[in-house]
Design a protein around this motif. Structure first.
Motif, mmCIF file in Angstrom:
data_model
loop_
_atom_site.group_PDB
_atom_site.id
_atom_site.type_symbol
_atom_site.label_atom_id
_atom_site.label_comp_id
_atom_site.label_asym_id
_atom_site.label_seq_id
_atom_site.Cartn_x
_atom_site.Cartn_y
_atom_site.Cartn_z
ATOM 1 N N ARG A 162 0.942 -1.040 0.081
ATOM 2 C CA ARG A 162 0.109 -0.037 -0.058
ATOM 3 C C ARG A 162 0.856 1.238 -0.111
ATOM 4 N NH1 ARG A 162 -5.343 -0.865 1.221
ATOM 5 N NH2 ARG A 162 -5.650 1.129 2.048
ATOM 6 N N ALA A 163 1.701 1.286 0.826
ATOM 7 C CA ALA A 163 2.711 2.406 0.816
ATOM 8 C C ALA A 163 3.502 2.580 -0.371
ATOM 9 C CB ALA A 163 3.657 2.364 2.010
ATOM 10 N N THR A 164 3.981 1.733 -1.063
ATOM 11 C CA THR A 164 4.625 1.782 -2.399
ATOM 12 C C THR A 164 3.696 2.101 -3.525
ATOM 13 O OG1 THR A 164 5.959 -0.223 -1.917
ATOM 14 C CG2 THR A 164 5.817 0.462 -4.213
ATOM 15 N N ALA A 165 2.493 1.811 -3.276
ATOM 16 C CA ALA A 165 1.311 2.374 -4.349
ATOM 17 C C ALA A 165 1.608 3.752 -4.208
ATOM 18 C CB ALA A 165 0.073 1.558 -4.201
ATOM 19 N N SER A 166 0.997 4.264 -3.124
ATOM 20 C CA SER A 166 1.089 5.679 -2.961
ATOM 21 C C SER A 166 2.258 6.297 -3.457
ATOM 22 C CB SER A 166 0.569 6.052 -1.299
ATOM 23 O OG SER A 166 -0.650 5.510 -1.083
ATOM 24 N N ALA A 167 3.464 6.009 -3.112
ATOM 25 C CA ALA A 167 4.631 6.535 -3.215
ATOM 26 C C ALA A 167 4.808 6.771 -4.552
ATOM 27 C CB ALA A 167 5.878 5.726 -2.323
ATOM 28 N N LEU A 168 4.476 5.772 -5.432
ATOM 29 C CA LEU A 168 4.667 5.696 -6.932
ATOM 30 C C LEU A 168 3.886 6.718 -7.619
ATOM 31 C CD1 LEU A 168 4.496 1.988 -7.742
ATOM 32 C CD2 LEU A 168 6.407 3.347 -8.416
ATOM 33 N N VAL A 169 2.559 6.976 -7.193
ATOM 34 C CA VAL A 169 1.733 8.090 -7.606
ATOM 35 C C VAL A 169 2.433 9.388 -7.270
ATOM 36 C CG1 VAL A 169 -0.134 9.164 -7.504
ATOM 37 C CG2 VAL A 169 -0.127 6.894 -7.818
ATOM 38 N N VAL A 170 2.843 9.640 -6.072
ATOM 39 C CA VAL A 170 3.406 11.192 -5.386
ATOM 40 C C VAL A 170 4.721 11.164 -6.069
ATOM 41 C CG1 VAL A 170 4.203 12.140 -3.488
ATOM 42 C CG2 VAL A 170 2.212 10.883 -3.402
ATOM 43 N N ALA A 171 5.673 10.174 -6.167
ATOM 44 C CA ALA A 171 6.968 10.339 -6.635
ATOM 45 C C ALA A 171 6.958 10.657 -8.192
ATOM 46 C CB ALA A 171 7.759 9.376 -6.337
ATOM 47 N N ILE A 172 6.375 9.904 -8.991
ATOM 48 C CA ILE A 172 6.322 10.011 -10.451
ATOM 49 C C ILE A 172 5.660 11.279 -10.881
ATOM 50 C CG2 ILE A 172 5.465 8.978 -12.654
ATOM 51 C CD1 ILE A 172 5.820 6.255 -11.380
ATOM 52 N N TRP A 173 4.479 11.589 -10.312
ATOM 53 C CA TRP A 173 3.870 12.941 -10.506
ATOM 54 C C TRP A 173 4.719 14.221 -10.176
ATOM 55 C CZ3 TRP A 173 0.027 14.845 -13.438
ATOM 56 C CH2 TRP A 173 -1.051 14.155 -13.871
ATOM 57 N N GLY A 174 5.393 14.014 -9.014
ATOM 58 C CA GLY A 174 6.167 15.108 -8.522
ATOM 59 C C GLY A 174 7.286 15.194 -9.063
ATOM 60 N N VAL A 175 8.127 14.156 -9.926
ATOM 61 C CA VAL A 175 9.189 14.335 -10.742
ATOM 62 C C VAL A 175 8.728 14.913 -12.099
ATOM 63 C CG1 VAL A 175 11.065 13.243 -11.895
ATOM 64 C CG2 VAL A 175 10.588 12.520 -9.562
ATOM 65 N N ALA A 176 7.597 14.499 -12.655
ATOM 66 C CA ALA A 176 7.148 15.010 -13.949
ATOM 67 C C ALA A 176 6.923 16.527 -13.712
ATOM 68 C CB ALA A 176 6.030 14.109 -14.679
#
Length: 288
Positions: free
Chosen positions: A86-100
């Motif tokens: 669950r934490a990984t799922a949330s982190a993927l959305v936050v990290a990728i969108w943040g970097v993009a």
């Protein structure tokens, strides 16, 4: 430390929300990115010499990269959620969108605009042609344009405005070639080589008229009409060549100073006034 723990709890507890938001943002991004791709593709095709082109290339590539990244974020986070990460799922959305969202504009700030002028040559002279007048062909990069003797410029003959200017709709090509190398032009070369084979016609508006006939397979005869003006020394100063049986679709060649100007115009359309205006515009580009 407590802060990291709290963030971890939020990422785990809100994983479903983050995944849904990731998918919603991806769906919203699709029309936005595709509209950017379409607009930049039009610019890349029809405004290849514009100083904006480096930005258009970047925006076009960045749109595809952004769309692929957020699509990956949506899919990967869904898989992670299904596997109970669950934490990984949330982190993927936050990290990728943040970097993009942050990285693409930062990288764009390093892109430099293209040149405002392009160097062109006619004989020994050098010309700095503004980008709006640089000859282009849809979909063909400038560096892959055919090599010429002299150079071509694209403009509106009616007002001498360039590509993108208000009031310039129908763009035509004007070719500038040095007078000492006129044989590079097929019409001028044909005039010199086949003049003795031409039949003389009636004079028209200060032009001497000539017809050159070619026998074609099947018994058909192709006739090219030549309208010439010569000075007192018998030197050709103006030549209008109509390759079809119409005086509306012709190529005008005018000797102005040390250059031949060639452009498409009907017999009654091109004149010395237009030649003078074209010569003055081209002279303004010459590097003194």
């Amino acid at each position: 430390m407590d802060g990291f723990v709290q963030v971890g709890r939020i990422l785990r507890s809100r994983a479903g929300t983050f995944v849904v938001i990731g998918w919603l943002l991806f769906v919203v991004s699709i029309p936005i990115c595709l509209s950017v791709v379409v607009v930049t593709a039009i610019d890349l095709t029809y405004f290849a010499a514009s100083p904006q082109i480096p930005f258009d290339k970047y925006d076009n590539d960045a749109s595809w990269i952004f769309l692929a990244s957020v699509a990956f974020a949506a899919v990967a986070s869904s898989i992670a959620l299904a596997l109970e990460f669950r934490a990984t799922a949330s982190a993927l959305v936050v990290a990728i969108w943040g970097v993009a969202v942050a990285g693409i504009p930062v990288a764009r700030s390093f892109v430099k605009p293209g040149p405002e002028y392009f160097e062109r040559h006619a004989g020994q002279e050098t010309f700095w042609v503004p980008w709006k007048y640089v000859a282009t062909s849809p979909g063909v990069p400038l560096e892959k344009m055919p090599k010429e003797v002299g150079f071509s410029a694209d403009l509106c003959l009616s007002n001498l405005l360039g590509r993108g200017d208000v009031g310039c709709g129908f763009i035509q090509s004007v070719h500038v070639s040095p007078s000492e190398n006129s044989d590079a032009d097929p019409d001028l070369k044909s005039w010199r080589e086949y003049r003795s084979q031409m039949s003389r016609g009636l004079d028209r508006d200060g032009y001497q008229s000539f017809d050159l006939s070619f026998a074609r397979p099947g018994g058909r005869t192709l006739v090219h009409h030549y309208f010439a003006r010569l000075n007192l020394n018998g030197q050709l100063t103006r030549l209008v060549v109509c390759h079809v049986n119409s005086e509306r679709f012709c190529i005008t060649h005018a000797l102005v100073g040390n250059y031949w100007l060639g452009y498409q115009a009907g017999l009654a359309e091109g004149d010395e006034v237009l030649d003078g205006k074209l010569a003055a515009l081209i002279e303004s580009w010459r590097r003194k």
